[in-house]
Design an enzyme around this catalytic site. Structure first.
Site, mmCIF file in Angstrom:
data_model
loop_
_atom_site.group_PDB
_atom_site.id
_atom_site.type_symbol
_atom_site.label_atom_id
_atom_site.label_comp_id
_atom_site.label_asym_id
_atom_site.label_seq_id
_atom_site.Cartn_x
_atom_site.Cartn_y
_atom_site.Cartn_z
ATOM 1 N N HIS A 113 -3.329 7.347 2.929
ATOM 2 C CA HIS A 113 -3.764 6.046 2.421
ATOM 3 C C HIS A 113 -5.161 5.760 2.972
ATOM 4 O O HIS A 113 -5.444 6.059 4.133
ATOM 5 C CB HIS A 113 -2.773 4.966 2.864
ATOM 6 C CG HIS A 113 -3.164 3.604 2.407
ATOM 7 N ND1 HIS A 113 -3.405 3.322 1.085
ATOM 8 C CD2 HIS A 113 -3.393 2.453 3.093
ATOM 9 C CE1 HIS A 113 -3.747 2.055 0.975
ATOM 10 N NE2 HIS A 113 -3.751 1.500 2.169
ATOM 11 N N CYS A 136 0.815 -1.229 0.000
ATOM 12 C CA CYS A 136 0.000 0.000 0.000
ATOM 13 C C CYS A 136 0.844 1.272 0.000
ATOM 14 O O CYS A 136 0.355 2.347 -0.350
ATOM 15 C CB CYS A 136 -0.935 0.028 1.205
ATOM 16 S SG CYS A 136 -2.081 -1.343 1.231
ATOM 17 N N ASN A 181 -9.891 0.070 0.218
ATOM 18 C CA ASN A 181 -8.433 0.133 0.155
ATOM 19 C C ASN A 181 -7.944 -0.489 -1.151
ATOM 20 O O ASN A 181 -8.055 -1.692 -1.338
ATOM 21 C CB ASN A 181 -7.878 -0.613 1.380
ATOM 22 C CG ASN A 181 -6.365 -0.686 1.405
ATOM 23 O OD1 ASN A 181 -5.682 -0.282 0.459
ATOM 24 N ND2 ASN A 181 -5.825 -1.215 2.487
HETATM 25 O O1 UT7 Z 1 -3.242 -0.762 4.100
HETATM 26 C C1 UT7 Z 1 -2.979 -1.456 5.279
HETATM 27 C C2 UT7 Z 1 -3.932 -2.591 5.298
HETATM 28 N N1 UT7 Z 1 -4.908 -2.705 6.283
HETATM 29 C C3 UT7 Z 1 -5.319 -1.864 7.243
HETATM 30 O O2 UT7 Z 1 -4.847 -0.773 7.435
HETATM 31 C C4 UT7 Z 1 -6.402 -2.375 8.141
HETATM 32 C C5 UT7 Z 1 -6.150 -2.071 9.606
HETATM 33 N N2 UT7 Z 1 -7.183 -2.625 10.501
HETATM 34 C C6 UT7 Z 1 -8.451 -2.214 10.489
HETATM 35 O O3 UT7 Z 1 -8.841 -1.367 9.705
HETATM 36 C C7 UT7 Z 1 -9.400 -2.799 11.522
HETATM 37 O O4 UT7 Z 1 -8.644 -3.520 12.477
HETATM 38 C C8 UT7 Z 1 -10.489 -3.735 10.894
HETATM 39 C C9 UT7 Z 1 -11.482 -2.908 10.112
HETATM 40 C C10 UT7 Z 1 -9.838 -4.774 10.031
HETATM 41 C C11 UT7 Z 1 -11.252 -4.440 12.022
HETATM 42 O O5 UT7 Z 1 -11.803 -3.468 12.912
HETATM 43 P P1 UT7 Z 1 -11.618 -3.658 14.490
HETATM 44 O O6 UT7 Z 1 -12.379 -2.560 15.135
HETATM 45 O O7 UT7 Z 1 -10.152 -3.751 14.763
HETATM 46 O O8 UT7 Z 1 -12.366 -4.993 14.742
HETATM 47 P P2 UT7 Z 1 -11.816 -6.340 15.423
HETATM 48 O O9 UT7 Z 1 -10.857 -7.010 14.527
HETATM 49 O O10 UT7 Z 1 -11.402 -6.015 16.824
HETATM 50 O O11 UT7 Z 1 -13.138 -7.178 15.491
HETATM 51 C C12 UT7 Z 1 -14.239 -6.793 16.320
HETATM 52 C C13 UT7 Z 1 -15.339 -7.804 16.124
HETATM 53 C C14 UT7 Z 1 -14.893 -9.247 16.235
HETATM 54 O O12 UT7 Z 1 -15.919 -9.972 16.869
HETATM 55 P P3 UT7 Z 1 -15.814 -10.364 18.433
HETATM 56 O O13 UT7 Z 1 -14.534 -11.151 18.551
HETATM 57 O O14 UT7 Z 1 -15.734 -9.047 19.147
HETATM 58 O O15 UT7 Z 1 -17.052 -11.130 18.648
HETATM 59 C C15 UT7 Z 1 -14.787 -9.684 14.787
HETATM 60 O O16 UT7 Z 1 -14.975 -11.069 14.640
HETATM 61 O O17 UT7 Z 1 -15.904 -7.654 14.815
HETATM 62 C C16 UT7 Z 1 -15.936 -8.930 14.173
HETATM 63 N N3 UT7 Z 1 -15.804 -8.714 12.731
HETATM 64 C C17 UT7 Z 1 -16.870 -8.467 11.950
HETATM 65 N N4 UT7 Z 1 -18.191 -8.379 12.211
HETATM 66 C C18 UT7 Z 1 -18.991 -8.096 11.177
HETATM 67 C C19 UT7 Z 1 -14.678 -8.697 11.987
HETATM 68 N N5 UT7 Z 1 -15.005 -8.436 10.704
HETATM 69 C C20 UT7 Z 1 -16.345 -8.288 10.657
HETATM 70 C C21 UT7 Z 1 -17.255 -8.002 9.613
HETATM 71 N N6 UT7 Z 1 -18.572 -7.917 9.924
HETATM 72 N N7 UT7 Z 1 -16.862 -7.800 8.345
#
Ligand code: UT7
Length: 328
Positions: A255, A115, A285
């Site tokens: 980004h 990225c 992204n």
């Molecule tokens: O260019 C660089 C590449 N990537 C990035 O910069 C991405 C960086 N990370 C992020 O943007 C965020 O960490 C995410 C958007 C990927 C995830 O957001 P988060 O607030 O960190 O969520 P999390 O991973 O802590 O997950 C929270 C909950 C989990 O459920 P439990 O364990 O709390 O029951 C996940 O299983 O959300 C759940 N979850 C979803 N629920 C509905 C994860 N993905 C989804 C989804 N829909 N698509």
């Protein structure tokens, strides 16, 4: 040569026709529009068809950038394509683009920084131009992450989209051009964002396919933290290298991975919302294509005018990060 600057004199973008909305994703994995919107800010993204590859978008974006710059393909000395999703392992996307647009004088290569690719590409182009080695460079950021996405993994498949952006850089005298670029990397943290299979470590085979190790694996929370921290630091370093401050910036183009990351970076840098360019609601992204597509849109929608100072700041797999200060 020291007074020559690498100036962006034309830009272009290309996107797939197909739009994948959050409602579409609700039918594919266990997710909701509400979760995607509030956790990422993304509403829809563009997805390549099975017949389309990374170079197809790169070629279209390159032709538009050439038109915009009023340059011919024969003016180009070097093509740099920033991508982590090449059409094939070799030839490079650079050579595929060179052939498609008829840039027969140009050398061509790919650059891999995920990225952060386009910002790494700006540093490379700037160095070639300021050294006097090349005068006209076609720099492209292009990716089709949809091709390496696990469409059963809700934690990653909602985040990405496909596209390409291109810029023509020319050696010019005067105030306008790339003023500074700061780059960083941390390979010790490469584990938190990777595609482990399908390369020379684990060549494509039934096991790789069955385990889906040829798709994106990410520890979202760790990537999130590293992205905020390093985009803030890179932004400050690039401004210092250019002997400028936040107040000198017309707009910052970060980004576009997650709106919460963007807001957090802006808050820590003490930058107001109206100085931050955001288009991730439309595209998600798009990896190396993200910052150049945003730059193209910011410029063509009149957000940036001649003399304005713009900052691009990016973060990606590697880990890699970087920021560039450009006087338009
Ligand atoms: O260019 C660089 C590449 N990537 C990035 O910069 C991405 C960086 N990370 C992020 O943007 C965020 O960490 C995410 C958007 C990927 C995830 O957001 P988060 O607030 O960190 O969520 P999390 O991973 O802590 O997950 C929270 C909950 C989990 O459920 P439990 O364990 O709390 O029951 C996940 O299983 O959300 C759940 N979850 C979803 N629920 C509905 C994860 N993905 C989804 C989804 N829909 N698509």
């Amino acid at each position: 040569m020291a007074d020559l600057k690498a100036r962006i004199i034309g830009t272009g973008k290309a996107l797939p026709q197909k739009i994948l909305t959050n409602a579409d994703l609700e039918k594919m994995v266990q997710t909701t529009d509400e979760w995607i919107r509030t956790r990422t800010g993304i509403l829809e993204r563009r997805i390549a068809s099975s017949a389309e590859a990374t170079s197809d978008f790169a070629v279209t974006a390159a032709r538009i950038a050439l038109d915009n710059a009023k340059f011919s393909p024969l003016d180009i000395d070097l093509i740099i394509v920033c991508t982590c999703t090449p059409d094939m392992l070799f030839p490079s996307v650079g050579c595929i683009v060179q052939s498609a647009i008829g840039a027969s004088r140009a050398a061509a290569m790919d650059l891999s920084a995920a990225c952060s690719g386009f910002v790494y590409g700006l540093a490379t182009a700037k160095s070639f131009i300021e050294s006097g080695m090349y005068k006209v460079i076609l720099l492209i950021g292009t990716d089709t992450l949809s091709k390496i996405t696990n469409w059963e993994d809700r934690s990653t498949c909602v985040l990405f989209g496909d596209g390409a952006g291109a810029a023509i850089l020319s050696a010019q005298k005067g105030e306008s051009g790339i003023l500074s670029v700061y780059l960083g990397s941390d390979g010790t943290r490469s584990d938190i964002l990777k595609v482990p299979g399908g390369g020379s470590r684990a060549p494509l085979c039934a096991d790789v396919l069955n385990s889906k190790s040829h798709t994106i694996h990410m520890d979202g929370q760790e990537v999130y933290k590293m992205a905020v921290e390093n985009m803030v630091a890179a932004s400050q370093q690039a401004l210092a290298l250019a002997h400028l401050t936040q107040e000198d910036l017309k707009i910052i183009i970060p980004h576009q991975a997650n709106l919460r990351i963007i807001n957090s970076v802006a808050k820590r840098l003490n930058i107001k919302e109206d100085k931050v360019f955001v288009n991730l609601q439309k595209y998600g992204n798009m990896s190396a294509a993200t910052t150049i597509i945003a730059l193209d849109e910011a410029q063509k929608s009149g957000v940036i005018s001649q003399g304005d100072v713009v900052e691009l700041v990016a973060f990606g797999a590697g880990l890699t990060w970087g920021a560039a200060i450009i006087r338009w």
